[in-house]
Design a protein around this motif. Structure first.
Motif, PDB file in Angstrom:
ATOM      1  N   VAL A 149       0.807  -1.130   0.012  1.00 17.43           N
ATOM      2  CA  VAL A 149      -0.083   0.060   0.005  1.00 17.43           C
ATOM      3  C   VAL A 149       0.952   1.196  -0.160  1.00 17.43           C
ATOM      4  O   VAL A 149       0.534   2.228  -0.496  1.00 17.43           O
ATOM      5  N   SER A 150       1.951   1.217   0.633  1.00 16.12           N
ATOM      6  CA  SER A 150       2.949   2.378   0.778  1.00 16.12           C
ATOM      7  C   SER A 150       3.310   2.824  -0.741  1.00 16.12           C
ATOM      8  O   SER A 150       3.367   4.012  -0.935  1.00 16.12           O
ATOM      9  N   GLY A 151       3.628   1.984  -1.513  1.00  9.87           N
ATOM     10  CA  GLY A 151       4.153   2.314  -2.712  1.00  9.87           C
ATOM     11  C   GLY A 151       3.025   2.840  -3.616  1.00  9.87           C
ATOM     12  O   GLY A 151       3.231   3.737  -4.347  1.00  9.87           O
ATOM     13  N   LYS A 152       1.669   2.355  -3.747  1.00 10.19           N
ATOM     14  CA  LYS A 152       0.762   3.012  -4.232  1.00 10.19           C
ATOM     15  C   LYS A 152       0.168   4.272  -3.811  1.00 10.19           C
ATOM     16  O   LYS A 152       0.014   5.166  -4.597  1.00 10.19           O
ATOM     17  N   ILE A 153       0.425   4.662  -2.449  1.00  9.53           N
ATOM     18  CA  ILE A 153      -0.057   5.943  -1.961  1.00  9.53           C
ATOM     19  C   ILE A 153       0.942   6.897  -2.377  1.00  9.53           C
ATOM     20  O   ILE A 153       0.453   7.859  -2.847  1.00  9.53           O
ATOM     21  N   ARG A 154       2.262   6.594  -2.208  1.00  9.09           N
ATOM     22  CA  ARG A 154       3.231   7.640  -2.848  1.00  9.09           C
ATOM     23  C   ARG A 154       2.960   7.888  -4.091  1.00  9.09           C
ATOM     24  O   ARG A 154       3.006   9.115  -4.627  1.00  9.09           O
ATOM     25  N   SER A 155       2.848   6.762  -5.336  1.00  9.02           N
ATOM     26  CA  SER A 155       2.606   6.993  -6.318  1.00  9.02           C
ATOM     27  C   SER A 155       1.443   8.031  -6.748  1.00  9.02           C
ATOM     28  O   SER A 155       1.648   9.007  -7.573  1.00  9.02           O
ATOM     29  N   ILE A 156       0.398   7.711  -5.970  1.00  6.33           N
ATOM     30  CA  ILE A 156      -0.898   8.596  -6.107  1.00  6.33           C
ATOM     31  C   ILE A 156      -0.637  10.057  -5.543  1.00  6.33           C
ATOM     32  O   ILE A 156      -0.904  10.976  -6.322  1.00  6.33           O
TER      33      ILE A 156
END
Length: 497
Positions: A149-156
């Motif tokens: 989830v951390s990578g998705k949130i950073r990308s968004i």
């Protein structure tokens, strides 16, 4: 009339958005091999071709594609290690490997997995771009592991911050919306995956295996890789409020909104202002749906707590069911040693029918096996060896391979371009077997079956056969319907050179 056509076009576009036209991009028979009895073998074969020839990790392919013989060789190499179930009367386990490879090549060609283009006099094999992209998605889905989830949130968050730059177009907003929807969907189905995992683990009989599967194949290993850190302050998920603030700023700032709407109008909506605004609002709503992630995470926590309770109850039952009999027996022995004859008074019941030496289990008697004898050596006599050699020679003469058949046909044709079956020399075992195979090839060429005709073409190297009208020939030691053997143009060209 123009108004009617415009209305029909708008209706078709709405239908396409609601249920995308998959087979407008992919061949309609693409899934046929993967729905057959040999679907596992076809999938393994497609993965091998994807990795070796058409995938992103394969070497750079030629601009015009691969030769047909290279792809059939790859298929034949993969078939050596697979067991295929017969799917019809055309293929049997005794079918030669080269013929099976050609038949499977034709099956993949008819389904649309591979494409054959003629370049000059050669047939070159490629994979259509849409099919190659779809194969990449399938392989990626098969290798899907836990999401972070951390990578998705950073990308968004990074994509939304790029929108503040005047040189950035609406593609960043579209990518942020896509990732937001994918993240919510993954967290939403994680709860269902936990229930399915518990049902699968519950079928395990061994307690040790249950414990290993429960603590090894669980949430972090299968679904969400950073599940334990989701509730911490340092986790990027804590910045979801900043993401929602950025989405509201993009929507409420007139200049920024106008610039993004202009991009949707030119790139996505075909110059339709209403549709462009609807697509812009839809992507903004996808990002704002991240506020619901807490609801999905709470439900996931409930599913995990329920799974933990079930697992603990299961382990408690297993531990209670398996009583420590070894410890109880050891305590009884210590009591007898310590108290002697008075130990019987300490027992819950007196010796007799319930407890007696005759009722104890007999000691295990280990049976000894006799030593193995040496291997017997069988020596063939001279007569037996001669008979075996004669049998091998007879088998070799009866065996008709493709090179032997081609050599026989070339000998019978000579300098001529065609020869009638009535003129064939049938004066040996090899020639009789060649005539039998030619009759089978002729019968296959005369049938409407594509697989049989493909098999006949694979067996006809440099020639073709055509059945003729007439009565059945009774001479030559074998009866057959008359046919003509004709030299193919490729063979004729090679012979002239």
């Amino acid at each position: 009339m123009a108004v009617h056509d415009l209305t029909d076009q708008i209706r078709q576009e709405k239908v396409a958005e609601r249920s995308p036209l998959l087979f407008k991009r992919l061949p309609d028979r693409l899934f046929t091999p993967l729905a057959s009895a040999n679907r596992f073998q076809y999938w393994s074969l497609l993965c091998a071709l994807h990795a070796k020839r058409f995938g992103p990790e394969a070497p750079l392919p030629p601009s015009r594609g691969f030769l047909m013989r290279e792809i059939t060789a790859d298929i034949a190499e993969e078939l050596q290690y697979q067991d295929w179930a017969p799917e019809g009367d055309d293929v049997t386990p005794a079918t030669p490997l080269a013929i099976r490879a050609n038949m499977i090549f034709n099956r993949l060609r008819e389904a649309g997995w591979i494409r054959v283009d003629r370049v000059g006099v050669r047939e070159m094999v490629t994979m259509a771009p849409a099919v190659a992209q779809f194969m990449n998605r399938l392989v990626e889905f098969a290798h899907t592991g836990p999401e972070f989830v951390s990578g998705k949130i950073r990308s968004i968050e990074a994509n939304l911050k790029l929108l503040l730059d005047e040189s950035t177009d609406g593609s960043s907003l579209q990518e942020a919306a896509r990732q937001s929807r994918a993240l919510l969907e993954h967290v939403r189905i994680a709860g269902t995956n936990v229930r399915d995992l518990m049902l699968e683990i519950g079928r395990v009989d061994a307690t040790g295996e249950f414990v290993r599967r429960f603590f090894d194949d669980y949430v972090e290993r299968m679904f969400i890789g950073d599940y334990k850190e989701l509730r911490t302050r340092e986790h990027p998920l804590a910045r979801r409020q900043e993401i929602l603030r950025l989405a509201a700023h993009v929507q409420q700032t007139p200049a920024l909104r106008t610039r993004l709407l202009q991009w949707y109008l030119e790139k996505q909506a075909s110059r339709d202002p209403t549709r462009a605004e609807a697509m812009f609002e839809r992507d903004i709503q996808k990002v704002e749906d991240l506020r619901r992630i807490d609801e999905y995470l709470d439900r996931l926590d409930d599913e995990i707590r329920r799974a933990n309770k079930l697992a603990l109850a299961y382990l408690d039952y297993r531990l209670r069911a398996a009583r420590p009999l070894d410890e109880l027996i050891g305590q009884a022995i210590d009591a007898v040693v310590k108290h002697g004859s008075q130990a019987a008074a300490l027992a819950p019941f007196a010796p007799g029918d319930c407890i007696a030496g005759e009722r104890l289990a007999s000691p295990r008697i280990e049976s000894k096996r006799p030593p193995t004898s040496g291997l017997r050596k069988q020596v063939m006599s001279a007569e037996q060896e001669a008979r075996a050699r004669l049998a091998l020679m007879a088998r070799d003469r009866r065996t008709m391979s493709l090179p032997k058949l081609a050599a026989y046909v070339r000998q019978q044709l000579g300098e001529a371009d065609s020869v009638h079956s009535r003129a064939l020399q049938v004066d040996s075992i090899e020639s009789v077997r060649a005539l039998q195979v030619l009759c089978a090839v002729t019968a296959a060429n005369a049938t409407p079956s594509k697989l049989l005709r493909a098999s006949a073409r694979a067996m006809s190297s440099g020639f073709t056969t055509v059945r003729m009208e007439g009565q059945e020939e009774q001479s030559k030691g074998i009866s057959h319907l008359p046919f003509t053997i004709a030299r193919t143009s490729k063979a004729a060209k090679g012979g002239s050179q």
